[in-house]
Design a protein around this motif. Sequence first.
Motif, PDB file in Angstrom:
ATOM      1  N   VAL A   1      36.104  -9.440  19.256  1.00  0.00           N
ATOM      2  CA  VAL A   1      37.550  -9.210  19.109  1.00  0.00           C
ATOM      3  C   VAL A   1      38.201 -10.518  18.656  1.00  0.00           C
ATOM      4  CG1 VAL A   1      37.605  -7.414  20.868  1.00  0.00           C
ATOM      5  CG2 VAL A   1      38.055  -9.771  21.542  1.00  0.00           C
ATOM      6  N   THR A   2      39.516 -10.460  18.418  1.00  0.00           N
ATOM      7  CA  THR A   2      40.207 -11.684  18.025  1.00  0.00           C
ATOM      8  C   THR A   2      40.523 -12.516  19.280  1.00  0.00           C
ATOM      9  OG1 THR A   2      42.407 -10.708  18.200  1.00  0.00           O
ATOM     10  CG2 THR A   2      41.296 -10.525  16.061  1.00  0.00           C
ATOM     11  N   ARG A   3      40.698 -13.806  19.054  1.00  0.00           N
ATOM     12  CA  ARG A   3      41.006 -14.700  20.178  1.00  0.00           C
ATOM     13  C   ARG A   3      42.353 -14.314  20.815  1.00  0.00           C
ATOM     14  NH1 ARG A   3      43.324 -19.746  20.351  1.00  0.00           N
ATOM     15  NH2 ARG A   3      43.502 -19.863  18.105  1.00  0.00           N
ATOM     16  N   GLN A   4      43.269 -13.829  19.974  1.00  0.00           N
ATOM     17  CA  GLN A   4      44.595 -13.446  20.486  1.00  0.00           C
ATOM     18  C   GLN A   4      44.498 -12.271  21.461  1.00  0.00           C
ATOM     19  OE1 GLN A   4      43.891 -14.095  17.251  1.00  0.00           O
ATOM     20  NE2 GLN A   4      44.986 -16.037  17.090  1.00  0.00           N
ATOM     21  N   THR A   5      43.519 -11.416  21.245  1.00  0.00           N
ATOM     22  CA  THR A   5      43.339 -10.283  22.166  1.00  0.00           C
ATOM     23  C   THR A   5      42.833 -10.780  23.524  1.00  0.00           C
ATOM     24  OG1 THR A   5      43.016  -8.663  20.416  1.00  0.00           O
ATOM     25  CG2 THR A   5      42.002  -8.147  22.534  1.00  0.00           C
TER      26      THR A   5
ATOM     27  N   ILE B   1      43.470 -13.699  24.759  1.00  0.00           N
ATOM     28  CA  ILE B   1      44.651 -14.357  25.351  1.00  0.00           C
ATOM     29  C   ILE B   1      45.573 -13.295  25.967  1.00  0.00           C
ATOM     30  CG2 ILE B   1      46.744 -15.706  24.834  1.00  0.00           C
ATOM     31  CD1 ILE B   1      45.060 -17.056  22.561  1.00  0.00           C
ATOM     32  N   ALA B   2      45.808 -12.209  25.214  1.00  0.00           N
ATOM     33  CA  ALA B   2      46.697 -11.146  25.700  1.00  0.00           C
ATOM     34  C   ALA B   2      46.140 -10.503  26.975  1.00  0.00           C
ATOM     35  CB  ALA B   2      46.884 -10.091  24.606  1.00  0.00           C
TER      36      ALA B   2
ATOM     37  N   ARG C   1      48.985  -8.936  29.185  1.00  0.00           N
ATOM     38  CA  ARG C   1      49.831  -8.266  28.192  1.00  0.00           C
ATOM     39  C   ARG C   1      49.096  -7.138  27.480  1.00  0.00           C
ATOM     40  NH1 ARG C   1      50.847 -11.032  24.003  1.00  0.00           N
ATOM     41  NH2 ARG C   1      49.734 -12.955  24.434  1.00  0.00           N
ATOM     42  N   TYR C   2      47.815  -7.023  27.755  1.00  0.00           N
ATOM     43  CA  TYR C   2      47.058  -5.942  27.133  1.00  0.00           C
ATOM     44  C   TYR C   2      45.951  -5.483  28.075  1.00  0.00           C
ATOM     45  CZ  TYR C   2      43.982  -3.371  24.004  1.00  0.00           C
ATOM     46  OH  TYR C   2      43.193  -2.400  23.449  1.00  0.00           O
TER      47      TYR C   2
ATOM     48  N   PRO D   1      42.571  -3.663  28.140  1.00  0.00           N
ATOM     49  CA  PRO D   1      41.566  -3.259  27.154  1.00  0.00           C
ATOM     50  C   PRO D   1      41.021  -1.864  27.418  1.00  0.00           C
ATOM     51  CG  PRO D   1      40.588  -4.772  28.721  1.00  0.00           C
ATOM     52  CD  PRO D   1      42.045  -4.693  29.060  1.00  0.00           C
TER      53      PRO D   1
END
Lengths: 147, 73
Positions: B32-36, B38-39, B44-45, B47
Amino acid sequence: MLYIERNVMSFEKKNTWIYGLTAVLSAAAYFAIAGSQIPTTPVTQIDYIVPMIAAIAGSIVLSILAIIAVSIAAPSEADKRDERDRLVNRRGDQVGLYVMSVLAIVPLGLAFAEAEHFWIANSLYLAFVVTAVVSSLVKITTYRRGF
Amino acid sequence: MVRPTRVTNDIRRLRFEHTEMTQAELADKVGVTRQTIIAIEQGRYSPTLEMAFQIALAFGVPLEHVFQYPDKE
């Protein structure tokens, strides 16, 4: 410390910003050109078709160039998307579809009323622009607030 | 900010315990992306179950060691 890193925007979030901003910039340029003629020229005589096509094409070209620039600036992040990006996109596009469905009533109504083509085309173009902006805003807000 | 999910996680601690694994390294392992990552760490997310299992596998621990859900309202 190594295990907490700077939170930079993902490639998809950058694309969302690019999509929204290019839509606004091209529409602003178009409405400045076409709209400024309304007070002085009858709408049947305003040459709006070429500027509108130029604005739409310009928006596409500008966004492609910006995405290429973003990809070159951070090649390791380029074209990376995951389930979160897909869900954010889906949410934004869904809201965009609702907005477009409602706004499409305006050009439809104008066509029923046999209004000038100028007003029908421009209201439709404006609907597309508003949809692009709302959809982008929903995506950016969803990225920021989470879900 | 109000957290959009009640799911909590220990990813940050687990990364630290696993040779100070970076968010980018974990993101690469999970795909996945690094921002995911972090989220997720910031709550904030939430999964999908599949990604949650992949994160647990990356640390070699059971799912409940990574993610928790409060049992009270």
